[in-house]
Write an enzyme that holds these catalytic residues in place. Structure first.
Site, PDB file in Angstrom:
ATOM      1  CE  LYS A  72      -3.813   1.910   2.841  1.00 30.79           C
ATOM      2  NZ  LYS A  72      -4.642   1.629   4.035  1.00 30.79           N
ATOM      3  CB  SER A 146      -7.820   3.460   3.204  1.00 29.37           C
ATOM      4  OG  SER A 146      -6.911   2.893   4.143  1.00 29.37           O
ATOM      5  CB  SER A 170      -7.986   0.328   5.987  1.00 29.16           C
ATOM      6  OG  SER A 170      -8.659   1.550   6.170  1.00 29.16           O
TER       7      SER A 170
END
Length: 595
Positions: A72, A146, A170
């Site tokens: 990420k 996210s 997330s």
């Protein structure tokens, strides 16, 4: 691609060049053709050079040898930009994040940086100037956030695992939406050094994988104390647990479950709970409202100010650089002051006390990962309210210092993904993963865990790589009974059910609270076979456990019906002179049931 970490490792052990694996990975990425999935990709020539260099050094001591993964883009990877999905925030780190470096030392190869809800603010996956990553299961659905790109990459089969982060859910919500596993570790178990913070006191790196086995294998390889991270905590080396027969799973009262009129989601969760029950778990309903109140505090309370701190310079000097929804959420922190912060902390302390009582009723919690599935169009029409709904069963977890793992469920009648999340107190990551693996096997998605040769995958039982010590328990430490938590708190892992040789008598010790038995060895064949459970502890945990054992109990060697032996609880003969002999029941559970 359905290949697992073990498949990659085995192929490399059999002679497949690491460079061939890298070539295939880049071919899959190109064929997938999702320009919004990655924010940055390592040049293929560079990845091939890393693979070639790794091949020269060899696979020794590298359980993730040659396995590609993605990260990420709020987690640093040396040589690639970190943007947190905000171009104006971009910087190029000189070194990778602690957890990335650790996985690379284990032989894994970082391929690229994935898209996310800007500054990890959101559960929807659509708040990024780099576009919306495509949901791996259906293009019109949101990918979840996210950690949108990291989940989509694994769901689409581009890589076997990826790293995300989890503050409010997330690492779980996007896993559910892409049909994969999302492991949210105990806070502090994985270092946050080199991670752009959202809420520093609540953030954790999370792991996405196609199955529980891979997720937990990566977790084991990544766990390490980091002196440079002030929120890092030392954890015992985790081991994957088998499923204890007496495990108690807490499920919110039926009247408190929310699915926002999604009958398919409601039916799917009911089916998943029945599956857990069929596997031997006891379902216990509990009052979910205190947990729901904690969940509401995360965005309605002053914790949003932590997000403001993380981007303070940018939001005060160049606010237009932020995504409009992200900016509106973070600027909301300005309405909170120090008084509000302390009031919220006091309220949280009260709720922690209230929620802690619930854990005496069950060993782990079973909840839907999200209440319902939304499309991109639905979220664009109502971006804040629907985002909030997605956190119904996730937002409270980090505020209460709990660990969690999301795993695909039995499925929905309409073909959309379903997912359940298991939640437990800090340090119970191995127990949770063991329950999740059993559910996963029950759905038919994956076989029951069994360690393949050469794999880093964890094992239950005495053959685990960290030389765990077996201990047999026969009474209050059995799964689902009052003192079992002492084993779990020390990183205990359930291994198997056994019976002793018929050389023992079981006594109900008078005046003990909670009620405890004493196991006494008698002449060979002159006693009864007594039901027991075998758990494993690392050496430090075993020592700490034994040090707490009160007289007249102690630890000795117990002979088993199958001819083996294991360390376990025994009682002094003097202590049972006035105790009731309950051997005829064949075990402590049966005796308690008779009462």
């Amino acid at each position: 691609m359905t290949a697992t970490i073990a498949t990659f490792v085995a192929a490399h052990a059999a002679g497949k060049p690491l460079t061939a694996t890298i070539e295939e990975t880049y071919d899959r990425i190109a064929a997938h053709d999702d320009p919004a999935l990655f924010i940055a990709i390592r040049p293929k020539a560079e990845a091939l050079a890393i693979a070639a260099q790794l091949a020269v050094s060899g696979s020794a001591g590298k359980p993730l040898y040659g396995v590609p993964f993605v990260v990420k883009d709020n987690i640093d990877v040396a040589g690639l930009p970190t943007t947190a999905a905000c171009p104006a925030f971009e910087y190029r780190p000189e070194r990778s994040a602690f957890v990335v470096e650790r996985l690379e030392r284990m032989g894994a190869i970082a391929i690229g940086k994935t898209n996310l809800d800007q500054f990890a603010t959101g559960l929807v996956g659509v708040r990024s100037p780099y576009g919306v990553p495509r949901n791996a299961l259906r293009a019109d659905l949101i990918p979840g956030g996210s950690s949108s790109g990291s989940a989509s990459a694994v769901g689409a089969g581009l890589v076997p695992f990826s790293l995300g982060t989890d503050t409010a859910g997330s690492g779980r919500v996007p896993a559910a939406l892409n049909g994969i596993v999302g492991l949210k570790p105990s806070l502090g178990a994985l270092s946050a050094s080199g991670v752009v913070p959202a809420c520093r006191t609540l953030d954790t790196v999370s792991i996405f994988a196609r199955d529980v086995w891979d997720a937990f294998a990566v977790y084991r390889d990544a766990v390490a104390f980091d002196e440079a991270d002030p929120f890092s905590r030392p954890f015992r080396q985790p081991a994957l647990s088998a499923l204890p027969r007496g495990i108690r799973l807490g499920v919110p009262r039926l009247s408190q479950l929310q699915f926002f009129d999604d009958k398919e989601a409601e039916a799917a969760f009911s089916q998943d709970a029945k599956l857990a029950q069929s596997l031997g778990a006891a379902i216990v309903e509990f009052d979910f409202e205190p947990f729901a109140e904690v969940a509401r505090m995360l965005y309605e309370g002053p914790w949003v100010a932590e997000r403001y701190v993380a981007v303070k310079t940018l939001i005060e000097t160049n606010p237009q650089a932020l995504h409009p929804v992200t900016r509106a959420i973070i600027e909301g922190a300005r309405k909170f002051d120090a008084v509000a912060a302390f009031e919220a902390l006091y309220r949280l302390a009260d709720l922690r006390r209230r929620t802690s009582r619930a854990w005496s009723e069950f060993d782990a919690m079973l909840v839907p990962t999200l209440p319902r599935v939304y499309t991109v169009a639905e979220v664009e029409a109502d971006p804040v309210a629907l985002n909030s709904r997605l956190g119904t069963y996730t937002n409270f977890v980090n505020l209460l210092d709990l660990c969690a793992i999301a795993v695909p469920g039995c499925g929905r009648g309409d073909g959309l993904p379903s997912s359940v999340t298991l939640i437990a107190r800090s340090g119970a990551d191995g127990l949770l993963a063991g329950i999740a693996a059993a559910i996963e096997a029950g759905t038919g998605r994956a076989p029951a865990p069994a360690a393949p040769p050469g794999s880093s995958a964890p094992q239950a039982g005495p053959s685990a790589a960290d030389e765990r010590i077996e201990i047999a328990v026969v009474g209050a430490h059995l799964s689902g009974l009052p003192l079992n938590r002492e084993l779990v708190d020390l990183g205990g892992s359930f291994s198997r059910e056994v019976e002793t040789a018929p050389d023992y008598r079981l006594f109900a010790l008078p005046g003990s609270a909670p009620a405890k038995p004493g196991l006494l060895r008698v002449a060979e064949g002159a006693g009864s076979a007594i039901a027991a459970e075998v758990w494993t502890l690392d050496r430090a945990g075993f020592g700490e456990f034994v040090a707490k054992i009160p007289a007249p109990l102690g630890i000795g060697v117990i002979r088993l019906k199958d001819g083996g032996s294991v360390k376990g609880f025994l009682v002094e003969a003097e202590a049972v002179k006035t105790a009731e002999d309950v051997s005829r029941f064949g075990g402590w559970r049966a005796y308690l049931k008779s009462r």
